[in-house]
Design a protein around this motif. Sequence first.
Motif: not given
Length: 379
Positions: A249-268
């Motif tokens: 889990s410590v290794i695998g969360w980084t990819g999803l975090a980048r996807v969520v960050r990019g979507r939040f930038f476009s949605l906010r």
Amino acid sequence: MLTKTPQSEEEAALADDAPVAGGQASPWRLVWRRFRKHRLAMAGAVIVVIAYFVVVFAEVLAPGSPSATDEKHTYAPPQTVKMDLSWDDGLRFYTNGYTTRRDPETFEQIHTVDPDQRIPLKFFAKGDSYEMWGLIPWDRHLFGATDPDTEVYFLGADRSGRDMLSRIIHGARVSLSIGLIGVALSFFLGLLFGGISGYFGGTPDLLIQRVIEFLMSIPTLPLWLSLSAAVPDQWGPLSRYLAITTILSVIGWTGLARVVRGRFFSLREEDFVTAARLDGCGRGRIIFGHMVPSMSSHVIASLSMAVPGMILGETAMSFLGLGLQSPAVSWGVLLQEAQNVRTVETAPWLLIPGLAVFVTVLAMNFVGDGLRDSADPYK
């Protein structure tokens, strides 16, 4: 006579199926309509459902105990199930036993199928005792020998005479549950840090992105080595299981975090977020009540593709001796015995756990592709 042509994909979907109450279909119903038209995804979904059915009922489905050993049947080859139809007894199942001899040069046991020796089989045969889900004591197995003292090896035996089919079924419980638990933790971490990074920006975004870049820049194998070395050797199988899940889990969360960050930038800066902010909604409600649901298609696709990655991660770590160790049973632990080329040449059925990994991961990838294509039915 003129007929009305559907003007949108939503109307076309509604026209193809039975009408729904109120003349509208919910977003999830539209997702299901598109998903079931994806043949590979549906086939993959069936395989995944079967796999997790095996996980839930592993004790009943396994012919015996995964830890039961028999030195007389080391590397015994798979036994074929045969049928015998007669007017008196009806349909009966049986398999042939073994004739065992020892090689005079290598002293290795050589098993050959004896066509004259029949072992009767039946459904819900009595066998090794167990506790179903740790609660219900029982001794019945879905399919096995009529005589409870007779061992059968439908997928062969390993070097200790343990039944491979029983070990593969019980190993599925560990390997597949690690995928779900690990993805749940990764989902929480990725959504939390990705949401903070994308919504607030500035210093929080800078700090979180540097941590993500640091984790992603470390080669996977050395990272596994260092984190696994931190797990004490005296820990039991359950403790190591939880540790491996946490590591993945410590290794695998980084990819999803980048996807969520990019979507939040476009949605906010979208109108509905601005309207919610002007309406007095708190930050938590804006993030989890408005922004996260609007990017559900991306989250679903990321989650569905992350589960097979977790399964492969656990299998690779256990295969390399960095993860779970015997007496724990997982697909990666079972594949450890297939590292020796000579052993594989003698007993090729030891590679069957690898086939289980391949089929399950491929099915999950098909499901992920189908969900990715179906999660946004209005596009």
